[in-house]
Scaffold this motif. Structure first.
Motif, PDB file in Angstrom:
ATOM      1  N   LYS A 259       0.790  -1.226   0.000  1.00  0.00           N
ATOM      2  CA  LYS A 259       0.000   0.000   0.000  1.00  0.00           C
ATOM      3  C   LYS A 259       0.829   1.286   0.000  1.00  0.00           C
ATOM      4  O   LYS A 259       0.440   2.283  -0.600  1.00  0.00           O
ATOM      5  CB  LYS A 259      -0.908  -0.016   1.244  1.00  0.00           C
ATOM      6  CG  LYS A 259      -2.036   0.989   1.227  1.00  0.00           C
ATOM      7  CD  LYS A 259      -3.119   0.599   0.254  1.00  0.00           C
ATOM      8  CE  LYS A 259      -4.281   1.572   0.332  1.00  0.00           C
ATOM      9  NZ  LYS A 259      -5.329   1.236  -0.667  1.00  0.00           N
ATOM     10  N   ALA A 263       3.709   5.670  -2.765  1.00  0.00           N
ATOM     11  CA  ALA A 263       3.535   7.018  -2.226  1.00  0.00           C
ATOM     12  C   ALA A 263       4.790   7.483  -1.508  1.00  0.00           C
ATOM     13  O   ALA A 263       5.192   8.650  -1.609  1.00  0.00           O
ATOM     14  CB  ALA A 263       2.333   7.046  -1.278  1.00  0.00           C
ATOM     15  N   ASP A 267       6.908  10.869  -2.248  1.00  0.00           N
ATOM     16  CA  ASP A 267       6.869  11.965  -1.277  1.00  0.00           C
ATOM     17  C   ASP A 267       8.128  12.078  -0.419  1.00  0.00           C
ATOM     18  O   ASP A 267       8.486  13.175   0.018  1.00  0.00           O
ATOM     19  CB  ASP A 267       5.646  11.788  -0.349  1.00  0.00           C
ATOM     20  CG  ASP A 267       4.341  11.840  -1.110  1.00  0.00           C
ATOM     21  OD1 ASP A 267       4.320  12.427  -2.213  1.00  0.00           O
ATOM     22  OD2 ASP A 267       3.334  11.282  -0.618  1.00  0.00           O
ATOM     23  N   SER A 319       0.212  11.501  -1.344  1.00  0.00           N
ATOM     24  CA  SER A 319      -0.308  10.783  -2.507  1.00  0.00           C
ATOM     25  C   SER A 319      -0.909   9.427  -2.144  1.00  0.00           C
ATOM     26  O   SER A 319      -1.269   8.649  -3.024  1.00  0.00           O
ATOM     27  CB  SER A 319       0.804  10.586  -3.546  1.00  0.00           C
ATOM     28  OG  SER A 319       1.906   9.908  -2.986  1.00  0.00           O
ATOM     29  N   LEU A 320      -1.011   9.135  -0.842  1.00  0.00           N
ATOM     30  CA  LEU A 320      -1.600   7.871  -0.386  1.00  0.00           C
ATOM     31  C   LEU A 320      -3.098   8.033  -0.206  1.00  0.00           C
ATOM     32  O   LEU A 320      -3.557   8.902   0.543  1.00  0.00           O
ATOM     33  CB  LEU A 320      -0.948   7.437   0.932  1.00  0.00           C
ATOM     34  CG  LEU A 320      -1.495   6.158   1.566  1.00  0.00           C
ATOM     35  CD1 LEU A 320      -1.183   4.946   0.672  1.00  0.00           C
ATOM     36  CD2 LEU A 320      -0.892   5.963   2.960  1.00  0.00           C
ATOM     37  N   ARG A 321      -3.859   7.203  -0.871  1.00  0.00           N
ATOM     38  CA  ARG A 321      -5.308   7.268  -0.739  1.00  0.00           C
ATOM     39  C   ARG A 321      -5.743   6.781   0.643  1.00  0.00           C
ATOM     40  O   ARG A 321      -5.169   5.848   1.200  1.00  0.00           O
ATOM     41  CB  ARG A 321      -5.978   6.403  -1.809  1.00  0.00           C
ATOM     42  CG  ARG A 321      -5.763   6.892  -3.237  1.00  0.00           C
ATOM     43  CD  ARG A 321      -6.450   5.988  -4.223  1.00  0.00           C
ATOM     44  NE  ARG A 321      -7.898   5.909  -3.970  1.00  0.00           N
ATOM     45  CZ  ARG A 321      -8.722   5.099  -4.617  1.00  0.00           C
ATOM     46  NH1 ARG A 321      -8.248   4.279  -5.548  1.00  0.00           N
ATOM     47  NH2 ARG A 321     -10.007   5.110  -4.343  1.00  0.00           N
ATOM     48  N   ASN A 322      -6.756   7.439   1.198  1.00  0.00           N
ATOM     49  CA  ASN A 322      -7.326   7.073   2.506  1.00  0.00           C
ATOM     50  C   ASN A 322      -6.290   7.116   3.627  1.00  0.00           C
ATOM     51  O   ASN A 322      -6.355   6.333   4.574  1.00  0.00           O
ATOM     52  CB  ASN A 322      -7.962   5.675   2.438  1.00  0.00           C
ATOM     53  CG  ASN A 322      -9.033   5.570   1.387  1.00  0.00           C
ATOM     54  OD1 ASN A 322      -9.866   6.468   1.241  1.00  0.00           O
ATOM     55  ND2 ASN A 322      -9.022   4.471   0.638  1.00  0.00           N
ATOM     56  N   ARG A 323      -5.341   8.015   3.501  1.00  0.00           N
ATOM     57  CA  ARG A 323      -4.247   8.026   4.484  1.00  0.00           C
ATOM     58  C   ARG A 323      -4.733   8.364   5.885  1.00  0.00           C
ATOM     59  O   ARG A 323      -4.161   7.880   6.872  1.00  0.00           O
ATOM     60  CB  ARG A 323      -3.146   8.979   4.050  1.00  0.00           C
ATOM     61  CG  ARG A 323      -3.465  10.454   4.090  1.00  0.00           C
ATOM     62  CD  ARG A 323      -2.263  11.281   3.651  1.00  0.00           C
ATOM     63  NE  ARG A 323      -2.483  12.706   3.803  1.00  0.00           N
ATOM     64  CZ  ARG A 323      -3.124  13.461   2.915  1.00  0.00           C
ATOM     65  NH1 ARG A 323      -3.606  12.899   1.811  1.00  0.00           N
ATOM     66  NH2 ARG A 323      -3.277  14.755   3.122  1.00  0.00           N
ATOM     67  N   GLN A 324      -5.759   9.195   6.035  1.00  0.00           N
ATOM     68  CA  GLN A 324      -6.242   9.546   7.365  1.00  0.00           C
ATOM     69  C   GLN A 324      -6.846   8.337   8.076  1.00  0.00           C
ATOM     70  O   GLN A 324      -6.704   8.179   9.284  1.00  0.00           O
ATOM     71  CB  GLN A 324      -7.266  10.683   7.267  1.00  0.00           C
ATOM     72  CG  GLN A 324      -6.708  11.982   6.712  1.00  0.00           C
ATOM     73  CD  GLN A 324      -5.529  12.502   7.517  1.00  0.00           C
ATOM     74  OE1 GLN A 324      -5.441  12.293   8.723  1.00  0.00           O
ATOM     75  NE2 GLN A 324      -4.608  13.189   6.843  1.00  0.00           N
TER      76      GLN A 324
END
Length: 366
Positions: A259, A263, A267, A319-324
């Motif tokens: 995952k 990213a 970054d 750039s990571l999706r759903n990082r939160q």
């Protein structure tokens, strides 16, 4: 560290010191997001507090009595100390004797080494407070608060990781060699050296393997390795908690490649190599579990600082999706493991309960 763990209920009230400390760290990590000045004050306050919590503990930790016997062993000179295996440990004891400091300062000195290294690596992270908070439930409690020689070595390992990021080959090797004066197992990480200036490719992998052969042979000849073989292999000693710690490490490594890796490479390219190589080892080290849970566990601890880098960096991978959402997972997982361990572990109940702290108190064998 205990050699095994039985499922036995722990005294909840006696564990409250650890719960308050851990949840205080989590709260500080949350409050630290409010601004750089607040984060700076909280970070230094908690770093010093954790150092005191670890270094000045009194009769806390599974190796308290064992290291006390070491401290009381007669050491005539530095030449005598350097003639022993892992001579930094014995030289430190001789120094403390020569200046008249009591046994507790052995723990103070090794905790200082650990937290110095942890600080150097933490300050390289976007959120040093989160790095510090996540280190408490496994790394801090098990290393500088119990296995103090390896705790000191992990401090030097953190300094070596920092040198790895900066591509300083000589500094990396020096910190590894200094760390080996306290725990010879750190020498296994000399295999990182070929990748500091080069890529993770077949040629460098072969170079690393060739370097590992004499290093592994040397490690097997040390007194510490012989003791480990007698304790952990011939007697088939088990460490139940190792399954969880190595399992978490392996899942972290797999999660990184599944995952996070793309990213991270975009970054934070400057330390991607360390994160990637560390993640490969996290997955590979799980194989040591089938040789000896204790040996696998011991080597796994050196990778926890890289694991903490990964955990604390997730919210900053833009750039990571759903990082939160993903950022919550490490906190939830470590908190669950921490609560279960403190409530059900015979190891924790015997070694860390009750917590006591004293400054300059006389220490005896009882």
């Amino acid at each position: 560290m205990a050699l095994y763990e039985d499922a036995a209920p722990s005294d909840s009230s006696a564990s409250m010191t650890y719960y308050f400390t851990y949840f205080g760290l989590l709260l500080a990590a949350y409050l630290g997001r409010g601004g750089a000045e607040v984060r700076q004050v909280l970070y230094w306050s908690l770093l010093i507090a954790l150092f005191v919590f670890s270094g000045f503990r009194y009769e806390v930790g599974c190796d308290w009595s064992g290291y006390l016997y070491n401290f009381l062993a007669p050491i005539e000179s530095y030449a005598d100390a350097f003639g022993r295996s892992e001579s930094g440990h014995w030289s430190l004891i001789h120094f403390l004797h020569s200046v008249g400091l009591p046994y507790q300062y052995l723990n103070v000195a090794t905790s200082a080494m650990f937290f110095l290294g942890l600080h150097v690596l933490a300050r390289r992270q976007p959120d040093p407070l989160a790095f510090l908070a996540l280190a408490f439930p496994i790394l801090i409690i098990n290393m500088p608060m119990s296995a103090i020689r390896q705790g000191a070595a992990i401090g030097f390992m953190c300094l070596a990781f920092s040198a790895f990021i900066d591509r300083r080959l000589v500094a990396y090797i020096v910190w590894i060699l200094v760390g080996s004066l306290f725990h010879a197992s750190i020498l296994a990480f000399l295999v990182f050296a070929p990748f500091i200036l080069g890529r993770f490719n077949i040629r460098n992998s072969i170079t690393a393997a060739l370097l590992a052969i004499p290093g592994a042979f040397g490690l097997l000849q040390t007194e510490a390795a012989q003791v480990a073989e007698q304790r952990y292999l011939m007697r088939e000693v088990d460490a139940a908690g190792a399954a969880f710690r190595l399992g978490i490490l392996s899942l972290t490594g797999l999660f990184f490649f599944w995952k996070i890796a793309p990213a991270w490479r975009r970054d934070f390219p400057y330390d991607y190599k360390l994160a990637a190589f560390g993640s490969w080892l996290m997955v590979a080290f799980f194989g040591l579990f089938f040789v000896s849970t204790v040996i696998g566990d011991r080597f796994g601890y050196y990778l926890i600082p890289i694991q903490l880098m990964i955990f604390s960096r997730i919210p900053y991978l833009v750039s990571l999706r759903n990082r939160q959402i993903l950022a919550v997972a490490p906190y939830a997982g470590l908190t669950l493991v921490f609560v279960v361990w403190t409530q059900l572990s015979w190891h924790f109940n015997q070694c860390y309960i009750p917590y006591d702290i004293r400054f300059g108190a006389p220490v005896g064998l009882g």
